[in-house]
Scaffold this motif. Structure first.
Motif, mmCIF file in Angstrom:
data_model
loop_
_atom_site.group_PDB
_atom_site.id
_atom_site.type_symbol
_atom_site.label_atom_id
_atom_site.label_comp_id
_atom_site.label_asym_id
_atom_site.label_seq_id
_atom_site.Cartn_x
_atom_site.Cartn_y
_atom_site.Cartn_z
ATOM 1 N N TRP A 93 0.949 -1.243 0.141
ATOM 2 C CA TRP A 93 0.105 0.107 -0.044
ATOM 3 C C TRP A 93 0.965 1.245 0.101
ATOM 4 O O TRP A 93 1.652 1.529 0.999
ATOM 5 N N ASP A 152 -2.636 6.609 -0.706
ATOM 6 C CA ASP A 152 -3.790 6.672 -0.025
ATOM 7 C C ASP A 152 -4.908 7.060 -1.062
ATOM 8 O O ASP A 152 -5.176 8.239 -1.442
ATOM 9 N N GLY A 172 -8.517 3.752 0.613
ATOM 10 C CA GLY A 172 -8.447 2.655 1.424
ATOM 11 C C GLY A 172 -9.024 1.246 1.030
ATOM 12 O O GLY A 172 -9.149 0.244 1.823
ATOM 13 N N ASN A 176 -13.080 7.689 0.702
ATOM 14 C CA ASN A 176 -12.805 7.089 1.640
ATOM 15 C C ASN A 176 -13.603 6.008 2.037
ATOM 16 O O ASN A 176 -14.932 5.918 2.052
ATOM 17 N N LEU A 181 -12.869 3.510 4.507
ATOM 18 C CA LEU A 181 -12.281 2.952 6.045
ATOM 19 C C LEU A 181 -12.976 3.958 7.161
ATOM 20 O O LEU A 181 -12.974 5.109 6.902
ATOM 21 N N TYR A 238 -11.339 6.930 8.544
ATOM 22 C CA TYR A 238 -11.629 8.270 8.071
ATOM 23 C C TYR A 238 -12.763 9.202 8.857
ATOM 24 O O TYR A 238 -12.886 10.425 8.531
#
Length: 840
Positions: free
Chosen positions: A702, A705, A708, A833, A835, A838
């Motif tokens: 990873w 970003d 996610g 986002n 996840l 966040y």
């Protein structure tokens, strides 16, 4: 309805028979509403309880409460009859009776358990009525000092012989069975007449010693109120003993395949049967039932006549010169209303009535059970029972099922202890009544265009009330029997639900599912997205799903039970003329693989155009894909430049549509079938995503970003049992220069066949090369993208630009994923986002 409808009818073919053999064949027998439904239902409702238990029940509950019990039973049966009439007139009704109606209304999950239980209950009811008949015969033999073995074995012998004779009548055909029922009906009418006449005859002292007097107001008033006796003396226990008398209302429905016009015969015959039997029970409970002329307790001793000397006398008999005090105090009275005294003009006519009631009910249940079971066997819902589906003769008689029902009845007759089974039978019938009413209610509230019964005298709310009261009565009667009944139904339901039979009967459950799905989909449209509720809803470019099972299994591993999955199949020119049933085969393949996915074929001239349309049109409201999943184009070196361009442009279109992207590469490739037209294959090839992984690692590289998704997908995989023990490891790659150099060299080798080498050409030759090979990489483009090669390989992450040559981009993807002996997934989010981290 004319007289012809009221009798046995034979439909004669008007066309001339082609040969003598055809002329000798008789058409099947078909019954009208009177013989086929009304009389059959009345005979099953008039059971042994009418003659042997009604007076005791009236003594316990009193006339008022006994009438209430009769009327409450009538309410339940009438509501059920209205629901049955509505269902029966909503479409063509064939053999199978209760099972056919419930299964076609609520689906096989509910219909099949009820069909199995209800046919078994009918077989047990046949045994119960046969045992009742055998006990009366045994007692009659005792009166003549004719005992074969002993009390129990005499019942067994008489019971087995009787049920064997009933079987022979059933095997002879419906004509013989109907004729026997008419004889029983005539015997019952004679018994009723004798029963009624007996109450008006002068009562000699021998009758008065039994507690029977002429009609008296004070006796009537005394018997209006209840007199509960014994541990079982309560309202609901009395109700439970009487209610089996109301379980014959489905007798006509159970032979619906033998009716000339079921849609007309079932409502008319069933409702008339309930009306006349209710009047008879109310009348017998009041008059012929001795309530107005019989005291509750009597000794039967002629010496208890005391005339006017009533000193110290207890009981209502004192007013008429009889002293029953001694047996009343010791609770040893053998006669009177509380002790089932028979009142008639001629005693043996009552015995004839008992014989007719028990035998007609036993014969009716013996015919009903096999016909229900035969229909269930033909539907192939349960395994190993199709043997009993075979029919014989002009009326499609279930001879094998008759023999099976006979064996079950004999087994329980030999047990000769049926009190516990009797409680189960009442619960089985009540459960069937409840589900019939619920079927009518459920079909009404779904507002399906297919629900339009010709019978209009019903209400969805009365049907719901009938369902509720049936289920409540099950627990009020015998709570443990209700639990056993529901346990059996739930077990059988679970089996059918697990196996998911491939039947489509247009049930109300399907209509309800559609209504709920539509309602929830619309309601979701007004809900704003939230990171906590994000789900990777995937459009998967599988082609024929059975061609790329690994891709199907991979997505199914993290979408099953939590999110949407659509298998998209772009039908290009070479696959437009595929088999007509290809879609059905592929959906069946997905179901057999237990993958919860839609399958959407789409005709298009090219992959890219087809995907563009699918990206825009797939889904409904919030149930719309947000992630495109595709397989890695492993054969890109042998593919045409146009197909490579199509593949890369599809990736560009995915990002332009604000979709997330996942690309799966398997070390052995995706395809397991060589031919595109092999879509009818049901072979289930096992893939790595179906095997238990044990304690392995899921490595996540990873770097950037992007919301996610790169972390969410591995986590969702570990929620599956086969991947539950795997450990997720997250890596961030550094910028080791020597690693970059080796990867740059590898890219150069991969791209060498696609280089233009324009520096070695003159102006005219270079221009011709570029026009002839527009997909090849020029030296200038290669040098311009060299820094990006180093940068993106260092990050193991690349967002393509529209000016990047498709071959170069394929080379980069190939370089990133080559040499790995495990599934590799390239994931890029859409900057949304996903996840919960966040939203903290």
């Amino acid at each position: 309805m004319g007289i012809e409808d009221a009798n046995t009818e034979v439909e004669v073919d008007s066309l001339p028979a082609p040969d003598e053999e055809a002329q000798s064949e008789k058409p099947p027998v078909r019954f009208g509403w009177l013989v086929g439904v009304m009389i059959r239902c009345m005979l099953n409702i008039w059971g042994v309880i009418l003659f042997l238990r009604l007076s005791w029940l009236t003594s316990q509950a009193g006339i008022v409460l006994m009438w209430l019990i009769i009327l409450m039973s009538t309410i339940v049966t009438t509501i059920t009859a209205l629901s049955v009439s509505a269902i029966a007139t909503n479409g063509r009704v064939i053999s199978g009776g209760t099972y056919f109606m419930i299964s076609r209304s609520l689906g096989p999950e509910i219909g099949a358990p009820i069909g199995l239980v209800f046919s078994f209950a009918n077989a047990l009811a046949c045994a119960l009525n046969t045992v009742g008949f055998a006990e009366v015969v045994r007692d009659l033999l005792k009166d003549f000092d004719a005992v074969m073995v002993d009390d129990i074995n005499d019942v067994r012998i008489v019971g087995v012989v009787t049920v064997t004779l009933l079987l022979l009548i059933s095997l002879a055909g419906m004509e013989w069975e109907a004729s026997a029922q008419m004889v029983f009906f005539a015997a019952l009418m004679l018994s009723f007449s004798n029963y009624l006449v007996g109450t008006f005859l002068p009562m000699p002292k021998e009758k008065q010693a039994l507690g029977v007097f002429s009609y008296q107001v004070d006796i009537l008033v005394a018997n209006l109120t209840p007199d509960w006796r014994g541990p079982e003396g309560n309202f609901f226990r009395t109700f439970a003993v009487f209610f089996p008398s109301a379980t014959g209302i489905l007798s006509g429905v159970n032979i619906c395949g033998d009716l000339r016009d079921p849609m007309s015969a079932i409502p008319k015959g069933t409702l008339f049967a309930i009306f006349f039997t209710t009047l008879s029970y109310l009348g017998i409970a009041l008059t012929s039932g001795k309530s107005a002329c019989t005291v509750r307790d009597a000794s039967g001793n002629i010496t208890d006549f005391i005339g006017n000397n009533t000193e110290g006398c207890i009981g209502l008999g004192c007013r008429y010169g009889w002293n029953f005090t001694e047996c009343i105090k010791s609770q040893s009275c053998e006669y009177g209303l509380a002790n089932n005294i028979n009142l008639s003009g001629f005693y043996y006519f009552i015995t004839l009535g008992v014989f007719a009631a028990s035998l007609s009910s036993a014969l009716g249940f013996l015919v009903s059970a096999p016909k229900i079971f035969q229909c269930l066997c033909k539907d192939k819902i349960y395994p190993y029972i199709f043997f009993f589906a075979k029919d014989y003769g002009k009326n499609d008689e279930p001879l094998r099922a008759y023999v099976l029902c006979f064996i079950i009845a004999v087994a329980f007759i030999l047990i000769a202890e049926l009190n516990t089974i009797a409680a189960l039978i009442s619960n089985f019938f009540l459960c069937s009544y409840g589900l019939i009413n619920f079927s009518c209610f459920h079909a009404s509230i779904t507002n399906s265009p297919g629900w339009r019964p010709a019978f209009k005298y019903y209400s969805k709310w009365t049907a719901l009330f009938g369902a509720v009261i049936s289920f409540v009565l099950m627990f009020l009667f015998t709570w443990w029997a209700a639990l056993v009944t529901f346990s059996i139904i739930i077990f059988l339901f679970g089996y059918v639900q697990y196996n998911k039979p491939q039947v489509n009967w247009g049930s109300s459950v399907q209509a309800s599912t559609y209504n709920m799905a539509l309602s929830y989909s619309v309601s979701l449209s007004g809900v704003e997205d939230h990171v906590k509720n994000f789900r990777p809803q995937c459009l998967v470019l599988t082609g024929p799903p059975n061609k790329r099972p690994a891709l199907v299994d991979f997505v199914g591993s993290f979408t099953k039970h939590i999110s949407l999955m659509i298998c998209g199949d772009i039908l290009t020119e070479d696959r437009k003329n595929r088999a007509e049933n290809a879609t059905d085969w592929l959906v069946k393949w997905l179901n057999q693989r237990k993958v919860r996915s839609f399958y959407t074929p789409f005709i298009s001239d090219s992959l890219r155009v087809g995907v563009q349309y699918l990206l825009q049109a797939s889904g409904l409201g919030k149930l719309k894909p947000n992630t495109l999943v595709m397989g890695f184009k492993a054969n890109w070196r042998e593919s045409s430049p146009e197909s490579i361009e199509d593949y890369i442009n599809t990736i560009y279109d995915t990002f332009d549509s604000n979709y997330c992207l996942c690309i799966l590469r398997m070390m052995d490739g995706q395809d397991v079938l060589d031919q595109f037209d092999f879509e009818g294959s049901s072979d289930q090839v096992q893939t790595v995503f179906q095997t238990n992984q044990g304690k392995k690692n899921i490595d996540v590289y990873w770097i950037a970003d992007d919301g996610g998704l790169t972390l969410l997908v591995p986590y969702l995989l570990t929620r599956r049992k086969k991947w539950g023990r795997c450990k997720v490891r997250v890596f961030i790659v550094g910028d080791e220069q020597n690693m970059e150099d080796r990867r740059n060299e590898y890219v150069c080798r991969e791209c060498r066949p696609f280089r233009l080498h324009d520096e070695q050409q003159d102006g005219v030759g270079l221009q011709e090369l570029r026009q002839t090979y527009p997909w090849k990489i020029s030296d200038k483009e290669f040098e311009a993208f060299k820094p990006k090669v180093s940068f993106y390989f260092r990050l193991v992450y690349y967002i393509p630009q529209s000016d990047c040559p498709s071959v170069l981009y394929m080379a980069w993807l190939d370089t990133l994923t080559s040499g790995l002996h495990c599934p590799v997934v390239l994931i890029r989010g859409n900057q949304q986002n996903v996840l919960t981290f966040y939203c903290q």
